[in-house]
Design a protein around this motif. Structure first.
Motif, PDB file in Angstrom:
ATOM      1  N   ARG A 296      -3.589  30.085 -17.032  1.00  0.00           N
ATOM      2  CA  ARG A 296      -3.359  30.168 -15.583  1.00  0.00           C
ATOM      3  C   ARG A 296      -4.538  30.826 -14.881  1.00  0.00           C
ATOM      4  NH1 ARG A 296       0.442  26.721 -15.375  1.00  0.00           N
ATOM      5  NH2 ARG A 296       1.838  27.008 -17.118  1.00  0.00           N
TER       6      ARG A 296
ATOM      7  N   THR B 207      -1.065  33.495  -6.335  1.00  0.00           N
ATOM      8  CA  THR B 207       0.335  33.772  -6.029  1.00  0.00           C
ATOM      9  C   THR B 207       0.438  34.447  -4.675  1.00  0.00           C
ATOM     10  OG1 THR B 207       2.372  34.822  -6.812  1.00  0.00           O
ATOM     11  CG2 THR B 207       0.318  36.028  -7.204  1.00  0.00           C
TER      12      THR B 207
ATOM     13  N   GLU C  33       3.829  28.063  -9.072  1.00  0.00           N
ATOM     14  CA  GLU C  33       4.510  29.358  -9.062  1.00  0.00           C
ATOM     15  C   GLU C  33       4.453  30.073 -10.396  1.00  0.00           C
ATOM     16  OE1 GLU C  33       8.608  29.003  -7.973  1.00  0.00           O
ATOM     17  OE2 GLU C  33       8.186  29.414  -5.884  1.00  0.00           O
ATOM     18  N   LYS C  34       4.219  29.342 -11.465  1.00  0.00           N
ATOM     19  CA  LYS C  34       4.392  29.870 -12.811  1.00  0.00           C
ATOM     20  C   LYS C  34       3.530  31.095 -13.108  1.00  0.00           C
ATOM     21  CE  LYS C  34       5.761  27.006 -16.167  1.00  0.00           C
ATOM     22  NZ  LYS C  34       5.722  26.003 -17.231  1.00  0.00           N
TER      23      LYS C  34
ATOM     24  N   LEU D 184      11.553  29.529 -16.278  1.00  0.00           N
ATOM     25  CA  LEU D 184      10.090  29.433 -16.395  1.00  0.00           C
ATOM     26  C   LEU D 184       9.613  28.042 -16.797  1.00  0.00           C
ATOM     27  CD1 LEU D 184       7.543  31.159 -16.035  1.00  0.00           C
ATOM     28  CD2 LEU D 184       7.615  31.619 -18.490  1.00  0.00           C
ATOM     29  N   ASP D 185      10.216  27.447 -17.809  1.00  0.00           N
ATOM     30  CA  ASP D 185       9.735  26.149 -18.295  1.00  0.00           C
ATOM     31  C   ASP D 185       9.857  25.039 -17.254  1.00  0.00           C
ATOM     32  OD1 ASP D 185       8.887  27.121 -20.726  1.00  0.00           O
ATOM     33  OD2 ASP D 185      10.786  26.680 -21.743  1.00  0.00           O
TER      34      ASP D 185
ATOM     35  N   MET E   6       9.778  25.475 -13.993  1.00  0.00           N
ATOM     36  CA  MET E   6       9.235  25.950 -12.724  1.00  0.00           C
ATOM     37  C   MET E   6       8.027  25.125 -12.282  1.00  0.00           C
ATOM     38  SD  MET E   6       8.274  29.890 -12.063  1.00  0.00           S
ATOM     39  CE  MET E   6       9.941  30.329 -12.501  1.00  0.00           C
ATOM     40  N   ASP E   7       7.845  25.036 -10.975  1.00  0.00           N
ATOM     41  CA  ASP E   7       6.667  24.398 -10.399  1.00  0.00           C
ATOM     42  C   ASP E   7       5.419  25.112 -10.931  1.00  0.00           C
ATOM     43  OD1 ASP E   7       4.493  24.471  -8.156  1.00  0.00           O
ATOM     44  OD2 ASP E   7       5.742  22.726  -7.697  1.00  0.00           O
ATOM     45  N   GLU E   8       4.429  24.358 -11.345  1.00  0.00           N
ATOM     46  CA  GLU E   8       3.208  24.925 -11.941  1.00  0.00           C
ATOM     47  C   GLU E   8       2.500  25.898 -11.000  1.00  0.00           C
ATOM     48  OE1 GLU E   8       1.986  24.663 -15.141  1.00  0.00           O
ATOM     49  OE2 GLU E   8       3.927  23.748 -15.494  1.00  0.00           O
TER      50      GLU E   8
ATOM     51  N   MET F 261       4.902  34.753 -14.242  1.00  0.00           N
ATOM     52  CA  MET F 261       4.481  35.324 -15.530  1.00  0.00           C
ATOM     53  C   MET F 261       3.908  36.730 -15.332  1.00  0.00           C
ATOM     54  SD  MET F 261       2.813  31.873 -17.198  1.00  0.00           S
ATOM     55  CE  MET F 261       2.165  32.613 -18.701  1.00  0.00           C
TER      56      MET F 261
END
Length: 197
Positions: free
Chosen positions: A63, A68, A31-32, A24-25, A27-29, A36
């Motif tokens: 977010r 998504t 996709e995050k 998660l940390d 990961m591309d923003e 989540m």
């Protein structure tokens, strides 16, 4: 991340969560937010309401504008997260939690549409998020023995349209409202009769 999503499709939240937490940390923003949201689904499936709630509120704060396509169609993560959390809170009788999520998405809840899909993933409806949230608020009131508040919301929703997921099944919103109204009324009648017997 596609391989991890496959774990979810296979019903394996454990393996999905292991990968999601690890990655998660970094990961591309873009996709995050979607990841989540999927993590929240696993928390709720595993009965960890508090962790799911905390992550939902984090999604709505950090977010809010994320989208998504991990579930197929491009969707707003806030819409998915708000509907998921309201449904969980409604089952548990936590009307205040539903109201908290309503406040977090208030400015967009009448414009956002929840894509309701059947078990095969086929799109069957686009329902206003505000209707979904209000329905689950009524459900929460019903499940916490606050029938008067529930009936007030159900009356307001009685002319609404769309479809909604109730106990894992898709129902027409009006039919779901009528069903819940009848259930509350029947329960009230039983209690009323007991008072005079």
């Amino acid at each position: 991340m596609a391989a991890a999503v496959q774990y979810l499709e296979d019903g394996d939240c454990g393996r999905f969560m292991a990968v999601a937490k690890r990655d998660l940390d970094g990961m591309d923003e873009a996709e995050k937010g979607g990841v989540m949201y999927l993590m929240c689904r696993c928390y709720f499936k595993d009965g960890d309401y508090d962790k799911g709630k905390a992550l939902i509120m984090d999604i709505l704060k950090t977010r809010y504008d994320a989208v998504t396509d991990l579930l197929g169609d491009r969707e707003k993560v806030r819409t998915l997260a708000a509907a998921l959390f309201a449904g969980e809170a409604g089952k548990r009788g936590k009307a205040e939690d539903v109201k908290e999520v309503q406040a977090a998405v208030d400015k967009d809840s009448t414009l956002d549409r929840l894509l309701v899909r059947d078990s095969e993933g086929t799109l069957v409806s686009r329902t206003k998020l505000s209707y979904v949230l209000r329905f689950h608020e009524a459900q929460a009131y019903k499940n916490s023995d606050r029938a008067e508040q529930a009936l007030s919301i159900l009356k307001e929703l009685s002319f609404s349209s769309g479809k909604i997921m109730v106990d894992g099944k898709i129902e027409g919103l009006r039919e779901a409202v009528d069903s819940m109204t009848a259930e509350i009324t029947a329960t009230a009648m039983v209690w009323f009769k007991r008072l005079f017997v």
